[in-house]
Design a protein around this motif. Structure first.
Motif, PDB file in Angstrom:
ATOM      1  N   UNK A  70       1.011  -1.278  -0.136  1.00  0.00           N
ATOM      2  CA  UNK A  70      -0.206   0.076  -0.056  1.00  0.00           C
ATOM      3  C   UNK A  70       0.946   1.393  -0.021  1.00  0.00           C
ATOM      4  N   UNK A  71       0.308   2.183  -0.285  1.00  0.00           N
ATOM      5  CA  UNK A  71       1.103   3.526  -0.304  1.00  0.00           C
ATOM      6  C   UNK A  71       1.852   3.842   1.104  1.00  0.00           C
ATOM      7  N   UNK A  72       1.055   3.484   2.233  1.00  0.00           N
ATOM      8  CA  UNK A  72       1.948   3.818   3.525  1.00  0.00           C
ATOM      9  C   UNK A  72       3.090   2.728   3.494  1.00  0.00           C
ATOM     10  N   UNK A  73       2.918   1.673   3.116  1.00  0.00           N
ATOM     11  CA  UNK A  73       4.214   0.886   3.412  1.00  0.00           C
ATOM     12  C   UNK A  73       5.315   1.175   2.355  1.00  0.00           C
ATOM     13  N   UNK A  74       4.939   1.777   1.199  1.00  0.00           N
ATOM     14  CA  UNK A  74       6.079   2.153   0.281  1.00  0.00           C
ATOM     15  C   UNK A  74       6.421   3.540   0.442  1.00  0.00           C
ATOM     16  N   UNK A  75       5.858   4.349   1.634  1.00  0.00           N
ATOM     17  CA  UNK A  75       6.299   5.583   1.831  1.00  0.00           C
ATOM     18  C   UNK A  75       7.479   5.389   2.801  1.00  0.00           C
ATOM     19  N   UNK A  76       9.000   5.731   2.535  1.00  0.00           N
ATOM     20  CA  UNK A  76       9.834   5.594   3.376  1.00  0.00           C
ATOM     21  C   UNK A  76       9.750   6.645   4.481  1.00  0.00           C
ATOM     22  N   UNK A  77       9.059   7.567   4.364  1.00  0.00           N
ATOM     23  CA  UNK A  77       8.705   8.645   5.560  1.00  0.00           C
ATOM     24  C   UNK A  77       8.147   7.992   6.559  1.00  0.00           C
ATOM     25  N   UNK A 101      -0.500  10.324  13.581  1.00  0.00           N
ATOM     26  CA  UNK A 101       0.412   9.156  13.560  1.00  0.00           C
ATOM     27  C   UNK A 101       1.115   8.926  12.270  1.00  0.00           C
ATOM     28  N   UNK A 102       2.470   9.043  12.373  1.00  0.00           N
ATOM     29  CA  UNK A 102       3.232   9.268  11.188  1.00  0.00           C
ATOM     30  C   UNK A 102       3.931   7.579  10.723  1.00  0.00           C
ATOM     31  N   UNK A 103       3.459   6.622  11.504  1.00  0.00           N
ATOM     32  CA  UNK A 103       4.207   5.287  11.224  1.00  0.00           C
ATOM     33  C   UNK A 103       3.378   4.502  10.468  1.00  0.00           C
ATOM     34  N   UNK A 104       3.507   3.238  10.524  1.00  0.00           N
ATOM     35  CA  UNK A 104       2.843   2.094   9.723  1.00  0.00           C
ATOM     36  C   UNK A 104       1.841   1.328  10.405  1.00  0.00           C
TER      37      UNK A 104
ATOM     38  N   UNK B   1      -0.820  12.661   5.933  1.00  0.00           N
ATOM     39  CA  UNK B   1      -1.751  11.592   6.011  1.00  0.00           C
ATOM     40  C   UNK B   1      -2.093  11.091   4.750  1.00  0.00           C
ATOM     41  N   UNK B   2      -2.123   9.646   4.582  1.00  0.00           N
ATOM     42  CA  UNK B   2      -2.348   8.846   3.698  1.00  0.00           C
ATOM     43  C   UNK B   2      -4.094   8.790   3.192  1.00  0.00           C
TER      44      UNK B   2
END
Lengths: 198, 198
Positions: A70-77, A101-104, B1-2
């Motif tokens: 997903x977008x979140x898992x692909x976002x290194x930030x 929340x800025x994690x995964x 935010x995703x």
């Protein structure tokens, strides 16, 4: 008695099975769609086909994705060492809307249930455990529903990860804007026990 | 935010525009569909495509049809000289469920409205007038909603057909199983004025 055309009846029946809809509201929705073929029916059919063709589960976290991850898992930030465990993609969206929340994430897709034969594998818990080391996770935040099933599952996950990583859970207390008079006793009690100096 | 994938967001937005649904329930429905791709999402997409490909308005009465004329207009047993005028296909279905009417229909698709610029042609009234002679109609039953718009339209149609055919309307009174204490004064008054010997 004449019945609606079979294609219409089939559509009503499928619509009536959606959460929050019944036979009556499904009839209303289908008539609305048939009346607005160009503006509503065709776009909705196309949008469903597009989702059916592209949507899948993220292989890492279980979020809805259009690629393997997903977008979140692909976002290194988003690789900040935090994983938030939620029951459902709807809960993930709710967390994202807070922008707090800025994690995964790890999406369970349900809760442990002996009755429904839902075990740790069904919730992807071995996959979660493997991510701790693989992604250098320092804290797992349990954001499960404050229901019996949610809390049972939270305890199971806390036990599973104990000693390997810091495990925390969302604070319980008075909702923002909540009036004491309208809150249940359990919430007020929890807020009292977790009271903080001003 | 995703944000959710754009195909999902587009689907949620279309769903949220359906009657009785809002952004929150649309999200729920879409998550339900994505979770049950095989059992729900694909069948619903297929059913919508099927309706989009086949459903049209009956050229004679305005009912939903899969050919030029609907099942009722093509059924010679329904040619009993009666036409029931309804506002909507949903009302036609409601009449059919009663199994108390064996004639044909005219579906207005709305009510006369100066504000929304809905005139007699938009409701197919010239077509209705032409059917009187063409189909040997002896009675037109007005089954419009007991609202101001419905009753205004009913009066217009009664005037239009006056002298050419018998025009009747549904009786007003106490609903079957209705308790007087819970009925509005207008209904009780209408039932009193239309009282019958036992």
């Amino acid at each position: 008695m004449s019945r609606p055309p079979s294609s219409i009846e089939a559509l009503i029946e499928l619509m009536a099975r959606l959460p929050g809809l019944g036979p009556r509201s499904a009839r209303r929705v289908v008539l609305h769609l048939v009346r607005r073929r160009g503006q509503s029916l065709v776009p909705l059919a196309d949008a469903l086909q597009a989702v059916a063709a592209t949507a899948r589960d993220c292989v890492t976290c279980g979020n809805i994705a259009t690629e393997d991850e997903c977008d979140i898992c692909r976002d290194p930030r988003r690789a900040n060492g935090l994983i938030c465990v939620v029951e459902d993609v709807a809960d993930l969206w709710a967390m994202e809307r807070t922008q707090a929340f800025a994690g995964r994430y790890h999406v369970l897709g349900g809760t442990l249930s002996a009755l429904d034969a839902v075990g740790p594998e069904d919730l992807g818990l071995p996959r979660l455990a493997a991510r701790i080391g693989a992604e250098g996770i320092t804290e797992v935040i349990l954001a499960l529903n404050a229901t019996l099933d949610g809390q049972t599952t939270a305890h199971y996950i806390a036990d599973l990860l104990a000693g390997r990583v810091r495990v925390t859970t969302l604070a319980q207390g008075v909702p923002v804007g909540g009036e004491l008079d309208y809150l249940d006793d359990g919430t007020i009690g929890a807020a009292l026990r977790a009271r903080k100096p001003v």
